[in-house]
Every structure is written in C-alpha cells, then in structure tokens.
Design a protein around this motif. Sequence first.
Motif, short mmCIF file in Angstrom:
data_model
loop_
_atom_site.label_atom_id
_atom_site.label_comp_id
_atom_site.label_asym_id
_atom_site.label_seq_id
_atom_site.Cartn_x
_atom_site.Cartn_y
_atom_site.Cartn_z
N GLU A 26 -4.83 12.85 -2.56
CA GLU A 26 -4.13 12.52 -0.99
C GLU A 26 -5.94 12.11 -0.48
O GLU A 26 -5.81 11.36 0.61
N VAL A 27 -7.13 12.70 -0.77
CA VAL A 27 -7.75 12.23 0.07
C VAL A 27 -8.63 11.75 -0.49
O VAL A 27 -8.88 10.44 0.18
N ASN A 51 1.58 9.72 -5.72
CA ASN A 51 1.60 11.12 -4.80
C ASN A 51 2.57 11.40 -5.28
O ASN A 51 2.71 12.34 -6.05
N GLN A 90 -6.82 7.82 0.93
CA GLN A 90 -7.25 7.87 2.32
C GLN A 90 -8.86 6.84 2.22
O GLN A 90 -8.72 6.23 3.03
N THR A 122 0.81 4.20 -2.51
CA THR A 122 0.46 5.95 -2.58
C THR A 122 1.86 6.34 -2.47
O THR A 122 1.57 7.58 -3.19
N PHE A 177 -7.59 3.07 1.37
CA PHE A 177 -7.19 2.24 1.78
C PHE A 177 -8.51 1.42 2.84
O PHE A 177 -7.92 0.67 3.15
N TYR A 178 -8.96 2.38 3.43
CA TYR A 178 -10.39 1.13 3.45
C TYR A 178 -10.92 0.44 2.89
O TYR A 178 -11.54 -0.61 3.34
N TRP A 223 1.08 -0.88 0.33
CA TRP A 223 -0.11 -0.01 -0.11
C TRP A 223 0.54 0.98 0.27
O TRP A 223 1.26 2.09 -0.79
#
Length: 271
Positions: free
Chosen positions: A178-179, A85, A182, A81, A185-186, A77
């Motif tokens: 970036e939002v 990014n 997140q 990311t 991720f879940y 992960w």
Amino acid sequence: MSNMPQVFNRRNRVLLKELSKTDFKLRYQGSVLGYLWAVLRPMLLFLILYVVFSKILRFGADIPHYPVYLLCGTIFWNFFTECTNMGIQSIVMRGDLIRKLSFPKWIITISTTSTAVINLFINICVLIIFALFNGVTPSWTWLLVPVSIIEIYSLALGIAFLLGSINVKYRDIASIWEVMIQALFYCAPIIYPVSMVANYSVLAARIVLLNPIAQVIQDVRYNLITNTTITTWNYEGSWWSKMVPVVLVVVVFFAGAIYFRKKCKYFAEEV
C-alpha cells in the motif's frame, strides 16, 4: 497454478464463476449506492485531480482533450491498484475455504481480481461516453485497447500471485505494498504529461516510459484519445528498449505464477 490443464475442468470453471460473483456482490454489500461506487470512485478521484492539477497548477494545457486524458489514466491506475491490493490479500481472506476444500488455489486470486476487471469495463464505457462528448473522434485504434488491458492485468496478476503467496506467512506485505503503490503513482504519468518530464530531462522521460504501467496508460491514451501522445514505441530509439516494459510484464507474471505454484501446497497450513 498447481495444475494448469485443470483450468478447463467444468468444476473449476463453475467454482471460478461463483467465487467471482460472490466477490463482486460482497464488495458493495451494505453500501447505500451499491454498484454505483464502481463508477463513482474513479470519477471522484478524477474530479479532485482535475481541479487541482488542471485548474490550479495548469497541467496539460498543451494536451488535446486533457480531461479525457486524465480520466483515462485515473481509471487504469485504479484498476491496477484494485487488482493488486485485492489479489495480494485474496488467499488470506479465503483461508476458511482453502482449509475445507481441495481445488487449484489460483482460482481464488483470479476470482478476487475479476471484480477489478468488471469495474474496469464499466469505467471504460463511461470513459468512451465522456470522450465522445469531449469531441474525441472514434478510430480503429480503439480496437487495440484490449491488448493494453491484457498487459496491465497480467502485470497485476503476477504481482498478486507473488506478493499474495508471501503475504500468507508475512502479513506485513499487504501494508508495505500500500505504501509502495503510493510511490508508484508518482512514477507514472497519470496527472502529469510525459512532455513535461521530457522538457526537464529526456533521460528521465525515457526511464518513466520503461515503467510497464506508464507504457500501458500512454498506449491507451494514444489509441483512444489522441495520436500526439508520447508512448514508449514512438519515443524510445532502439527496438530492445521499446520491449523492456513488455519483457518486465512477462517476467513478473511468470515469476509470480511459478512462486505461487511452489508455495500453494502450504497455504492450508499457514493461512
């Protein structure tokens, strides 16, 4: 991407190599621990997740070698990311170079994301050592892990090409991503096992496994840690549903590459 045959030019290979080395050195320049952060960052995140979700919330009790299982998901992960990014902001960060020199602009994105690739290989070495200490038995399936690395890197690179091109003109893209990262991720089974989702809803588990990130992470866990891992290949019924994550990766990569090629001629003016 403006002229793919040029990838074999000696000039472009040298430029890619030098930019990759520079990006990797600048990433840790000025820090006290330097290159150790390549290992410490995912390890610290792993420790936090392990204490909270394994010791307090009791996740993963039914999974063999759960600490290795969790570390594996954390490492891949972090790679995704970091790749996206850095890749999305790569053109903007190298604006001065684009205005001064004429060269294929894809070199910038690939050189920037290569730092994440180097970090990934360092972390995989740590993961293997940790797995051996945890009692994981080496298997020939370990040789299949590079296939998963190529798949997740292709996905990340496609996103970097696409959103990085848009970010040149609309700088909000990097913040929006970036939002979104997140939320993603879940949506991937990094801290929770797919079996937990399946116990709640089989349909929800199938949807989770159609996510290319989830498919890659589960494949690595299956090949590297335990063959009891639920994967897209052994959970989905039809062959076409099993291929959905791979098709999504191919579509994202080529869509990003084509859009990048279309827009790269304007980078010098807009950056």
